[in-house]
Design a protein around this motif. Structure first.
Motif, PDB file in Angstrom:
ATOM      1  N   LEU A 404       0.795  -1.121   0.088  1.00 53.19           N
ATOM      2  CA  LEU A 404       0.050   0.150   0.409  1.00 53.19           C
ATOM      3  C   LEU A 404       0.800   1.239   0.027  1.00 53.19           C
ATOM      4  N   LEU A 405       1.609   1.294   1.146  1.00 54.64           N
ATOM      5  CA  LEU A 405       2.605   2.600   1.045  1.00 54.64           C
ATOM      6  C   LEU A 405       4.029   1.961   1.360  1.00 54.64           C
ATOM      7  N   GLY A 406       5.068   2.329   0.610  1.00 52.90           N
ATOM      8  CA  GLY A 406       6.209   1.658   0.746  1.00 52.90           C
ATOM      9  C   GLY A 406       6.940   2.783   1.927  1.00 52.90           C
ATOM     10  N   PRO A 407       8.271   2.147   2.340  1.00 53.11           N
ATOM     11  CA  PRO A 407       8.859   2.547   3.564  1.00 53.11           C
ATOM     12  C   PRO A 407       9.600   4.048   3.329  1.00 53.11           C
ATOM     13  N   ASN A 408       9.902   4.136   2.239  1.00 54.10           N
ATOM     14  CA  ASN A 408      10.392   5.565   1.684  1.00 54.10           C
ATOM     15  C   ASN A 408      11.554   6.064   2.380  1.00 54.10           C
ATOM     16  N   GLY A 409      12.294   5.408   3.210  1.00 59.49           N
ATOM     17  CA  GLY A 409      13.410   5.742   3.897  1.00 59.49           C
ATOM     18  C   GLY A 409      12.874   6.478   5.032  1.00 59.49           C
ATOM     19  N   SER A 410      11.610   6.617   5.729  1.00 63.12           N
ATOM     20  CA  SER A 410      11.111   7.368   6.635  1.00 63.12           C
ATOM     21  C   SER A 410      11.448   6.513   8.109  1.00 63.12           C
ATOM     22  N   ASN A 411      11.550   6.929   9.168  1.00 65.15           N
ATOM     23  CA  ASN A 411      11.902   6.730  10.411  1.00 65.15           C
ATOM     24  C   ASN A 411      10.722   6.818  11.081  1.00 65.15           C
ATOM     25  N   LYS A 412       9.616   7.441  10.765  1.00 63.37           N
ATOM     26  CA  LYS A 412       8.511   7.650  11.447  1.00 63.37           C
ATOM     27  C   LYS A 412       7.640   6.225  11.602  1.00 63.37           C
ATOM     28  N   LYS A 413       6.928   6.000  12.638  1.00 67.64           N
ATOM     29  CA  LYS A 413       6.230   5.038  12.910  1.00 67.64           C
ATOM     30  C   LYS A 413       4.937   5.083  13.075  1.00 67.64           C
ATOM     31  N   TYR A 414       4.608   6.162  13.464  1.00 69.98           N
ATOM     32  CA  TYR A 414       3.060   6.566  13.863  1.00 69.98           C
ATOM     33  C   TYR A 414       2.380   6.776  12.479  1.00 69.98           C
ATOM     34  N   LEU A 415       1.231   5.985  12.173  1.00 66.88           N
ATOM     35  CA  LEU A 415       0.381   5.772  11.080  1.00 66.88           C
ATOM     36  C   LEU A 415      -0.831   6.896  11.049  1.00 66.88           C
ATOM     37  N   GLY A 416      -1.503   7.068  12.133  1.00 67.99           N
ATOM     38  CA  GLY A 416      -2.791   7.859  12.429  1.00 67.99           C
ATOM     39  C   GLY A 416      -3.684   6.988  13.026  1.00 67.99           C
ATOM     40  N   ASN A 417      -4.884   7.713  13.298  1.00 72.36           N
ATOM     41  CA  ASN A 417      -5.962   7.010  14.191  1.00 72.36           C
ATOM     42  C   ASN A 417      -7.144   7.029  13.331  1.00 72.36           C
ATOM     43  N   GLN A 418      -8.191   6.148  13.765  1.00 74.07           N
ATOM     44  CA  GLN A 418      -9.353   5.988  12.979  1.00 74.07           C
ATOM     45  C   GLN A 418     -10.597   5.841  13.899  1.00 74.07           C
ATOM     46  N   LEU A 419     -11.465   6.670  13.739  1.00 76.13           N
ATOM     47  CA  LEU A 419     -12.729   6.766  14.478  1.00 76.13           C
ATOM     48  C   LEU A 419     -13.901   6.170  13.556  1.00 76.13           C
ATOM     49  N   ASP A 420     -14.409   5.171  14.427  1.00 70.48           N
ATOM     50  CA  ASP A 420     -15.597   4.379  13.724  1.00 70.48           C
ATOM     51  C   ASP A 420     -16.876   4.262  14.528  1.00 70.48           C
ATOM     52  N   PHE A 421     -18.112   4.357  13.783  1.00 71.44           N
ATOM     53  CA  PHE A 421     -19.223   4.164  14.409  1.00 71.44           C
ATOM     54  C   PHE A 421     -19.996   2.984  13.631  1.00 71.44           C
ATOM     55  N   LEU A 422     -20.616   2.366  14.261  1.00 66.67           N
ATOM     56  CA  LEU A 422     -21.423   0.947  13.781  1.00 66.67           C
ATOM     57  C   LEU A 422     -22.952   0.959  14.426  1.00 66.67           C
ATOM     58  N   PHE A 423     -23.780   0.826  13.591  1.00 71.19           N
ATOM     59  CA  PHE A 423     -25.153   0.869  14.064  1.00 71.19           C
ATOM     60  C   PHE A 423     -25.715  -0.421  13.498  1.00 71.19           C
ATOM     61  N   THR A 424     -26.513  -1.355  14.057  1.00 72.09           N
ATOM     62  CA  THR A 424     -27.096  -2.438  13.632  1.00 72.09           C
ATOM     63  C   THR A 424     -28.511  -2.604  14.271  1.00 72.09           C
ATOM     64  N   TYR A 425     -29.486  -2.643  13.418  1.00 68.23           N
ATOM     65  CA  TYR A 425     -30.642  -3.038  13.699  1.00 68.23           C
ATOM     66  C   TYR A 425     -31.404  -4.385  13.148  1.00 68.23           C
ATOM     67  N   THR A 426     -31.825  -5.225  13.990  1.00 64.91           N
ATOM     68  CA  THR A 426     -32.354  -6.544  13.689  1.00 64.91           C
ATOM     69  C   THR A 426     -33.918  -6.267  13.549  1.00 64.91           C
ATOM     70  N   PHE A 427     -34.562  -6.235  12.533  1.00 61.83           N
ATOM     71  CA  PHE A 427     -36.013  -6.198  12.458  1.00 61.83           C
ATOM     72  C   PHE A 427     -36.748  -7.461  12.826  1.00 61.83           C
ATOM     73  N   ASN A 428     -36.215  -8.377  12.448  1.00 63.34           N
ATOM     74  CA  ASN A 428     -36.616  -9.682  13.014  1.00 63.34           C
ATOM     75  C   ASN A 428     -35.810 -10.665  12.570  1.00 63.34           C
ATOM     76  N   ARG A 429     -35.588 -11.994  12.493  1.00 61.83           N
ATOM     77  CA  ARG A 429     -34.734 -13.035  12.375  1.00 61.83           C
ATOM     78  C   ARG A 429     -34.054 -13.417  10.965  1.00 61.83           C
ATOM     79  N   PHE A 430     -34.922 -12.523  10.198  1.00 59.58           N
ATOM     80  CA  PHE A 430     -34.643 -12.810   8.729  1.00 59.58           C
ATOM     81  C   PHE A 430     -33.864 -11.446   8.303  1.00 59.58           C
ATOM     82  N   LEU A 431     -34.425 -10.234   8.894  1.00 54.68           N
ATOM     83  CA  LEU A 431     -33.804  -8.778   8.291  1.00 54.68           C
ATOM     84  C   LEU A 431     -32.928  -8.188   9.200  1.00 54.68           C
ATOM     85  N   THR A 432     -31.891  -7.558   8.720  1.00 51.82           N
ATOM     86  CA  THR A 432     -30.808  -6.657   9.445  1.00 51.82           C
ATOM     87  C   THR A 432     -30.479  -5.649   8.583  1.00 51.82           C
ATOM     88  N   GLY A 433     -30.320  -4.350   9.366  1.00 49.70           N
ATOM     89  CA  GLY A 433     -29.830  -3.074   8.731  1.00 49.70           C
ATOM     90  C   GLY A 433     -28.583  -2.699   9.352  1.00 49.70           C
TER      91      GLY A 433
END
Length: 467
Positions: A404-433
């Motif tokens: 994905l991204l090559g080392p490029n001679g960099s000594n930096k190790k920190y990549l970043g941070n990621q914020l996630d939100f996940l919402f799941t709703y089960t309408f019945n045993r057949f259907l999920t959003g």
């Protein structure tokens, strides 16, 4: 019929079916509908009084008087919209649809044939279609089972044909449920089960997806995959269940930043997991050795997940969780050793959304908070911080050494941070959003990279109907 109209018809049919299902449901126990459909068992429906919905009539259709030969059928419709945007504020949205049906023929107590065609359709994407998004029609599963041993103490089953594999929590071997087109393998398996252990042994070729109709090659993939996986049925260590495994992997053409060539990799590992009243724990350690080109492999990976549920008996439960993972990268580009961990066939979405990082050359700290009800909804928010483990190596995507991204001679190790939100709703045993949104805040090594192509924003909304 255009792909756009087909999407509309599929959505309309799914909504109509889900509306009728709600009216048909009643109280009582139901056999669970599983992502891997051949794991379901509907033998209990021999008694017609146990059929609780119209769909149950499709689950047990006797083909002889004694009902020793019967057919079970089912299917799935998944419609989801994805939107991707990179750090330069360029991106697009597109629509994906997955269709699957299956037939499960049982002939007596010992013989079985399972077939599951699938279709992955993609619309409104300007970029060329990817194999994980589009395959118009192919066989996801087509295998025969024969129970060599079948008694009250143990069962030993031989399986031959095209099949899905899924082990543990999907960190190394999984069906790839997240994308539109799932993993499959072709080969033979031996499946053993008694009251103490489940043990599988398998030798397979990884399936290759094409984009058209029944055009996937048969036993012609570049990757060979074999191994054995043992799972305890009862707690062994301090109240935790245990899994141990050996996995062998050959890729004819493998590419890492510091080496390339044919890869032969052996993975030996173990997992312990438990879920008590308040505490849950899941930890896995994998060591890898072998060869890539002219270089030897020495790598390892650790997956750790611990959580505490504040009130496990409440109707609405709240869980605080923490993941800590570590995957080695190549420490020296000039030597004849490769230290980069290869997750092989990880589940898409273990690190959801924007960052799209896979278990190679990074470590992370990953706190989370979950609110869920017993039957209806789940809301998860988590925040993950990433660092490279070796500055001589880059970061990868997709497993199997895809740069994905090559080392490029960099000594930096920190990549970043990621914020996630996940919402799941089960309408019945057949259907999920589901709604999932994530944003990746690049930093350090990623931010300074001269070719910033990583995704910064990811949105996925899906409607899944299974029967």
């Amino acid at each position: 019929m255009s792909t756009y109209r087909l999407h509309l018809y599929i959505i309309a049919i799914t909504c109509a079916l889900s509306t009728r299902v709600r009216a048909q449901e009643n109280t009582g126990e139901f056999s669970p509908i599983l992502p891997i459909r051949f794991l379901e068992n509907y033998g209990y429906l021999q008694d017609s009084l146990d059929r609780k919905t119209a769909f149950d009539r499709l689950k047990f259709m006797p083909l002889n008087k004694s009902k020793s030969v019967y057919l079970s059928t089912g299917g799935e419709v998944k419609v989801f919209y994805e939107s991707l945007r990179n750090r330069e504020d360029e991106g697009e949205g597109y629509l994906l649809t997955r269709l699957m049906v299956h037939a499960d023929l049982h002939i007596g107590d010992r013989f079985r044939i399972f077939v599951q065609p699938a279709s992955g359709i993609e619309s409104f994407r300007t970029a060329p279609p990817r194999p994980i998004d589009r395959d118009e029609l192919f066989l996801l599963n087509l295998f025969a089972d024969y129970k060599i041993v079948h008694n009250t103490q143990a069962v030993l089953t031989a399986r031959v044909g095209r099949q899905e594999l899924n082990y543990g929590s999907g960190r190394l071997v999984t069906i790839r449920e997240g994308p539109n087109v799932r993993h499959y393998w072709e080969g033979v398996s031996l499946l053993y089960k008694d009251e103490n252990w489940k043990a599988d042994g398998f030798f397979t070729k990884y399936g290759t997806n094409a984009l058209g109709i029944f055009d996937n090659p048969v036993f012609d993939g570049e990757e060979t995959f074999w191994g054995t996986y043992w799972q305890s049925q009862k707690p062994l260590l301090f109240g935790a269940k245990t899994e141990v495994y050996y996995l062998g992997f050959i890729d004819k053409v493998s590419q890492f930043f510091n080496t390339q060539g044919e890869e032969t990799r052996h993975s030996i590992g173990g997992r312990v997991f438990m879920n008590e009243t308040h505490w849950d724990l899941d930890a896995e350690l994998t060591g890898q050795f072998g060869k890539v080109g002219e270089g030897s492999i020495r790598a390892f990976g650790f997956f750790g997940n611990i959580g505490y549920t504040i009130d496990s008996k409440a109707a609405i439960q709240k869980r605080i969780g923490l993941k800590v993972d570590y995957f080695t990268g190549d420490r020296d580009a000039t030597d004849a050793k490769l230290n980069t961990f290869n997750p092989m066939y990880p589940r898409q979405g273990y690190y959801r959304g924007a960052g799209a990082l896979y278990a190679a050359n990074f470590w992370d700290i990953h706190p989370s908070f979950t609110i869920k009800s017993t039957n209806d909804f789940l809301f998860l928010v988590d925040w993950t911080w990433y660092w490279r483990t070796a500055s001589a190596d880059g970061i990868y995507i997709g497993g199997s050494g895809i740069p994905l991204l090559g080392p490029n001679g960099s000594n930096k190790k920190y990549l970043g941070n990621q914020l996630d939100f996940l919402f799941t709703y089960t309408f019945n045993r057949f259907l999920t959003g589901t709604i999932n949104y994530s944003h990746f805040f690049s930093g350090g090594f990623v931010k300074d990279n001269p070719n910033p192509g990583e995704i910064s924003d990811f949105l996925n909304t899906s409607l899944l109907f299974r029967f």
